[in-house]
Design an enzyme around this catalytic site. Structure first.
Site, short mmCIF file in Angstrom:
data_model
loop_
_atom_site.label_atom_id
_atom_site.label_comp_id
_atom_site.label_asym_id
_atom_site.label_seq_id
_atom_site.Cartn_x
_atom_site.Cartn_y
_atom_site.Cartn_z
N CYS A 1 4.76 7.08 -1.23
CA CYS A 1 3.78 7.04 -2.17
C CYS A 1 2.81 8.17 -2.00
O CYS A 1 2.15 8.64 -3.00
CB CYS A 1 2.83 5.75 -2.42
SG CYS A 1 4.02 4.16 -2.32
N THR B 1 3.34 -4.40 -5.26
CA THR B 1 2.06 -4.02 -5.79
C THR B 1 1.28 -4.84 -6.76
O THR B 1 0.18 -5.25 -6.69
CB THR B 1 2.09 -2.74 -6.65
OG1 THR B 1 2.75 -1.79 -5.78
CG2 THR B 1 0.97 -2.22 -7.39
N THR C 1 8.64 -13.55 -19.10
CA THR C 1 9.83 -14.20 -18.94
C THR C 1 10.39 -13.66 -17.75
O THR C 1 10.18 -12.36 -17.24
CB THR C 1 10.75 -13.57 -20.22
OG1 THR C 1 10.13 -14.14 -21.31
CG2 THR C 1 12.19 -14.25 -20.03
N1 PLP Z 1 2.62 -2.80 0.58
C1 PLP Z 1 3.18 -2.25 1.38
C2 PLP Z 1 2.57 -2.44 2.92
C3 PLP Z 1 4.22 -1.19 1.06
O1 PLP Z 1 4.71 -0.63 2.00
C4 PLP Z 1 4.59 -1.01 -0.11
C5 PLP Z 1 5.53 -0.28 -0.51
O2 PLP Z 1 5.85 0.66 -0.03
C6 PLP Z 1 3.87 -1.89 -1.14
C7 PLP Z 1 2.89 -2.50 -0.78
C8 PLP Z 1 4.29 -1.76 -2.71
O3 PLP Z 1 5.47 -2.55 -2.85
P1 PLP Z 1 6.10 -2.28 -4.12
O4 PLP Z 1 6.88 -0.98 -4.37
O5 PLP Z 1 7.23 -3.36 -4.21
O6 PLP Z 1 5.13 -2.38 -5.18
#
Ligand code: PLP
Length: 386
Positions: free
Chosen positions: A326, A74, A238
């Site tokens: 999510c 993210t 850090t």
């Molecule tokens: N982008 C995609 C295509 C994902 O599948 C995900 C997580 O499911 C993310 C971004 C977000 O990654 P993170 O959980 O490391 O923030």
């Protein structure tokens, strides 16, 4: 802990035991700050740089300095987009797709509230964008094209080579969210004109809370997190040294196994998919079947509720997902499947099975044995009529 059949690897993965072993000293003896002047910190700095080389090597980057460590996928997505918008303040147009992860799509929606224009490209029933729609959407105001490499829900792969070339010819920055594809398909950044690419550790058997952003040398870059001079002043804070080391090991393991493991995982996925489609009438694969990650299958079972399937699979110790982690919990139908125009009766009963190198034939047999009776049982009591 009870043995479970874990087929939810697009949500997160088990940390590789080798990565855990490699990380341990960084919680005890090697706790120095890599930015310190003393030898104690300097030694840790070397380990961080070794990890950077491993990430660069996995994606075929020309120079390890093109890798910036972040806290997650993210953050990498947000950094790529915000950095580009800051670098080109006169340009106010973003191009993305309707099927991006919330890490991109929700940021785009937010940017609309502060005056940006966003084009959300449609997808067809296979989950594929129309390249001509992309071409005709680019204009002189376009600051960035941000299009994922692999879709997290269906595994469908977008043609990033072609998209990157269009962006290059039109002089627009191209970012790809490769969180789901890194480690599952081979990438060679030296041959791909992608400017920015997001990576997440916990999808490739590194810990949660570590990510990376590839920034091609020469790409205009402006930091998202502002503060200290870490990461050559490109990402303040850090460094999360243990996790960076874990990510480095995870990348080395993936690179070593990319051929064999990919084939093994694909064979298991294909076996699972074929058996479920054969044994369960009124079921279908959501998305293109050829242009797809080798570990993912998204199967729609008509006339049943995905959440009910998940709960009954849970009782049989099977952990899968009814959409992106999510969005599950909201009980609203998957945005991705809706954008693809999948009939509602299939969307409701869609399950994503996503495998990893730790899955076995026994796992797949367990699912094949248990899932069809679950669907039959649910259909018997379904309010949808089958
Ligand atoms: N982008 C995609 C295509 C994902 O599948 C995900 C997580 O499911 C993310 C971004 C977000 O990654 P993170 O959980 O490391 O923030």
């Amino acid at each position: 802990m009870k043995n479970i059949v874990y087929v939810d690897n697009n949500a997160t993965t088990m940390v590789a035991p080798e990565a855990i072993e490699a990380m341990k000293p960084f919680f005890t003896d090697k706790y120095g700050n890599p930015s310190s002047m003393h030898t104690f910190g300097g030694r840790v700095h070397k380990d961080v740089e070794a990890a950077r080389e491993s990430v660069a090597s996995l994606i075929g980057a020309g120079d390890p300095a093109e890798i910036i460590f972040t806290s997650c996928g993210t953050e990498s997505d947000n950094t790529a987009i915000m950095s580009t918008l800051k670098a080109y303040p006169e340009k106010r147009h973003i191009i993305t797709t309707k099927v991006e992860h919330p890490a991109v799509i929700n940021l785009c929606r937010y940017m609309e509230t502060v005056g940006y224009r966003v084009t959300y490209l449609s997808v067809n029933e296979e989950g594929m964008i129309d390249i001509n729609e992309l071409k005709s959407s680019v204009d002189s105001d376009t600051a960035i094209i941000t299009i994922m490499h692999a879709n997290n829900e269906t595994g469908v792969l977008f043609p990033i080579e072609e998209i990157a070339e269009i962006a290059r010819v039109r002089g627009v920055v191209f970012h790809t969210d490769a969180v789901q594809s890194v480690g599952k398909v081979s990438l060679k950044m030296t041959d791909l004109p992608v400017d920015l690419m997001s990576i997440s550790g916990h999808k490739i058997h590194a810990p949660k809370g570590i990510g990376a952003l590839y920034v091609r040398r020469g790409t205009k870059f402006s930091p998202f997190l502002v503060g200290g001079h870490q990461e050559h002043s490109r990402r303040a804070g850090t460094e999360n040294v243990p996790s960076i080391v874990g990510l480095g090991v995870a990348c080395r393991l993936v690179q070593k196994g990319l051929g064999d493991e990919k084939a093994k995982v694909k064979a298991l996925r294909d076996k699972l998919e074929k058996a479920l489609l054969e044994k369960v009438p009124d079921s279908r694969i959501n998305g293109a079947t050829d242009n797809r990650l080798p570990n993912t299958t998204n199967i729609g079972f008509e006339f049943v509720e995905g959440e009910a399937i998940l709960l009954m699979m849970d009782e049989k110790d099977i952990a899968a997902s009814s959409g992106s982690a999510c969005t599950s919990g909201s009980l609203s139908p998957s945005q991705v499947l809706r954008a693809m125009g999948i009939p509602f009766a299939f969307i409701q009963g869609s399950i994503r099975f996503s495998l990893s190198r730790y899955n076995t034939e026994k796992d797949i047999d367990h699912i094949i044995k248990n899932v069809p009776p679950i669907i039959t049982r649910l259909r018997e009591i379904s309010p949808y009529g089958k």
